[in-house]
Scaffold this active site. Sequence first.
Site, PDB file in Angstrom:
ATOM      1  NE  ARG A 200      -0.699   0.393   4.924  1.00  0.00           N
ATOM      2  CZ  ARG A 200      -0.225  -0.460   5.832  1.00  0.00           C
ATOM      3  NH1 ARG A 200      -0.270  -1.747   5.594  1.00  0.00           N
ATOM      4  NH2 ARG A 200       0.261  -0.025   6.973  1.00  0.00           N
ATOM      5  CG  ASN A 201       3.956   1.607   2.079  1.00  0.00           C
ATOM      6  OD1 ASN A 201       3.216   2.415   2.620  1.00  0.00           O
ATOM      7  ND2 ASN A 201       4.393   0.529   2.677  1.00  0.00           N
TER       8      ASN A 201
END
Length: 395
Positions: A200-201
Amino acid sequence: MDIASAKDNKTTRGPLVDRTIPTESRAEARTRAAKLPALELNSRAASDLLLLSTGAFSPLEGFTDFKTSSDIVENMRLPGGSVWPFPILLQTEAAKAKDLRLGSEIVLKYHGEPLAFLTLEESFAIPHAEWAKKLFGTGEAAHPGVAGFLTGGDVSLAGKVQWFGDTAVLGLDENWLTPKETRAAMEQRGWKTVAGFQTRNPVHRAHEYVLRTALEVSDGLLLHPLVGETRPEDIPAAVRMRCYRALLDEYLPREHVLFAVLPAWMRYGGPREAVLHAVVRRNFGCTHFLVGRDHAGVGGYYGPFDAQHLLRSLAGEGLGIEPICFDEIFYCHRCSSMASKRTCAHPRSEHLILSGTEVRRRLREGLALPQEFTRPEVAAILSAAAREVSVAPKI
Ligand SMILES: [Zn+2]
């Protein structure tokens, strides 16, 4: 890493559930839907609905009932014994549930648009406090997953679903592929071993190293960023997508990478959520799943290797997909390459490691990110995004 194990019995894609109404019958479904009671979903429930309908949550065919949910909470298994880490609940307010009749059909809507039928099999009160502790390892409302669970509604509706909606209502475009479509694409390419990856980065050199390492030993890679609801302080999905695109266009071999989005939301459930992410990738056709430190964790609630330990313990016990676990990856000045503690003999002073806070500071202040840390194309996207949100920087 032991990619050879892909050929043993630990990995099995298994049959796919399909709870979608064929295109030619959807007009009729819409007509029928107009006469039924409706329930408006939030974005998390709408995500779960799509994943249930398309088989991403196989073998589940609908929102889980109390018995199934209890078995999942207690044993991380479905009543039949399959590994399953989180109940898929359709949480709602008791006031909204009380007029719904068991056995009847309800239309599930999102943004006012009808998406699916739910055949209501059960409506039950959620034992919030007890389940939160068992699912998340904490009952603290400071944990974003617990907070969402506690405030998401006291009652859960269970039953099978049948999808007839338009995925555009969920903001999805051609980057969304169903499990059936990703499996077909893998088959067409002749891939036998496929590693699934998500973060999710934004994608930095450390992630790229993980992707390349996986590609060295498998036929293909499913680059599968999560684009459902995350915390406001996480990087917006649109920015992350641009970063992936840049990496894909400039650095990775197209013929070995399949790029698609996963419209799932983050529960921040650490180890249990890592299991969910792995099982879902199995359903999308992957034989392996890449797991870094503190996968799906948040705020120090889980140990950095808890998710890896749990996945490894389940790998031979019905998980159906093999985890490939990585330690912290960094650039080592002495090695002149990306490395980890497992591959580099040098002290930490030789390693280039930037914390998320430091990356955000540099971007806010218009400072460059070293190219050993982030590809210049990706850094440019992050810098532009940081300028756009300079009032409330999120990058
Ligand atoms: Zn080194």
